[in-house]
Design a protein around this motif. Sequence first.
Motif, short mmCIF file in Angstrom:
data_model
loop_
_atom_site.label_atom_id
_atom_site.label_comp_id
_atom_site.label_asym_id
_atom_site.label_seq_id
_atom_site.Cartn_x
_atom_site.Cartn_y
_atom_site.Cartn_z
N LYS A 178 -3.68 14.10 -6.17
CA LYS A 178 -4.11 15.42 -5.27
C LYS A 178 -4.16 15.92 -6.67
O LYS A 178 -5.14 17.24 -6.23
N ASN B 269 0.70 9.06 -4.95
CA ASN B 269 0.08 10.47 -4.42
C ASN B 269 -0.34 11.61 -5.04
O ASN B 269 -1.22 12.13 -5.13
N ILE C 204 -7.62 3.18 -1.40
CA ILE C 204 -6.95 4.48 -1.14
C ILE C 204 -7.12 5.31 -1.74
O ILE C 204 -7.23 6.44 -1.60
N ASP D 141 -10.20 7.57 -0.57
CA ASP D 141 -10.68 8.03 0.54
C ASP D 141 -10.09 9.41 0.43
O ASP D 141 -10.10 10.22 0.78
N ASN D 142 -9.41 10.26 -0.75
CA ASN D 142 -8.83 10.83 -0.88
C ASN D 142 -10.27 12.31 -1.78
O ASN D 142 -10.01 12.72 -1.34
N LEU E 59 1.30 -1.48 0.11
CA LEU E 59 -0.35 -0.20 0.21
C LEU E 59 0.95 1.78 -0.13
O LEU E 59 0.73 2.41 -0.44
N ASN E 60 2.17 1.11 0.87
CA ASN E 60 3.31 2.68 0.80
C ASN E 60 3.44 2.59 -0.45
O ASN E 60 3.51 3.76 -1.18
N PHE F 211 -6.06 -0.82 -2.68
CA PHE F 211 -5.40 -0.30 -3.99
C PHE F 211 -6.95 1.18 -4.47
O PHE F 211 -7.23 2.22 -4.39
N TYR G 186 2.03 1.80 -3.67
CA TYR G 186 0.98 2.44 -4.83
C TYR G 186 0.51 3.98 -3.82
O TYR G 186 0.36 4.69 -4.76
N CYS G 187 0.54 4.53 -2.41
CA CYS G 187 0.55 5.74 -2.50
C CYS G 187 1.50 6.85 -3.08
O CYS G 187 1.03 7.63 -3.66
N ASP G 188 2.66 5.89 -3.11
CA ASP G 188 3.85 7.24 -3.46
C ASP G 188 3.75 6.98 -4.59
O ASP G 188 4.36 7.61 -5.41
#
Length: 206
Positions: free
Chosen positions: A99, A95, A175, A178-179, A87-88, A172, A90-92
């Motif tokens: 945004k 992100n 995540i 969630d944003n 998950l980290n 995924f 994927y976030c990287d």
Amino acid sequence: MAFHPSTKNFYLITTNSQLKTFFGDAKGSILFDKFRINFETLDKSNSFLMPDEISQRLGASAIFILSLFITLEKQNVSFDDLQKISLNVYCDIMNLQIKSLAAPLEASENPWEDFLSLIQKNNLEMYDNDYYQLQYTYNERSRFGFDFHQCLVHKILLHNDHPELTPIICKFHSIFSDNFQKWANFSQFETIAKGYDRCTFRYFKN
């Protein structure tokens, strides 16, 4: 080579960083070298499941999680830690993109409608194909839904005898969602990974 080069490079760069963060620079570098070899091997052996550019993009996450699992299998890494690292990564990767997609909604006069347009555009580009068999279920004033009746990621993981890894990839999407909680709440009741014949995606206006 099955992957689109940019997709492959994103996974390699971010996995390298996360392994070093989790295990330290020295051990992380050793594990990354193993990960890269596993990645290349699985890329080639599963290329018949990803015959075109869209399937290469869609299947990238499955090859990633398989490669990471095999790399860490002998490191006494728990399923929770495997999921955390995944998950980290994927976030990287996502992100900045997430945004940039969410930013216009802050100034929108109708963020709910703009969010739905964003989801539908993404679905058209990525999932309106035989690999996922997208079907819209409803589009109402305060709720929006669609289903997948196939899942390429699960198909790849099943072919490699590790379908238990699919729920990590399912997260995924959470995540991503969630944003956008400021405007839409996401729920998922059924997934192919859990044995259902579809994956359900439901959004409710916040």
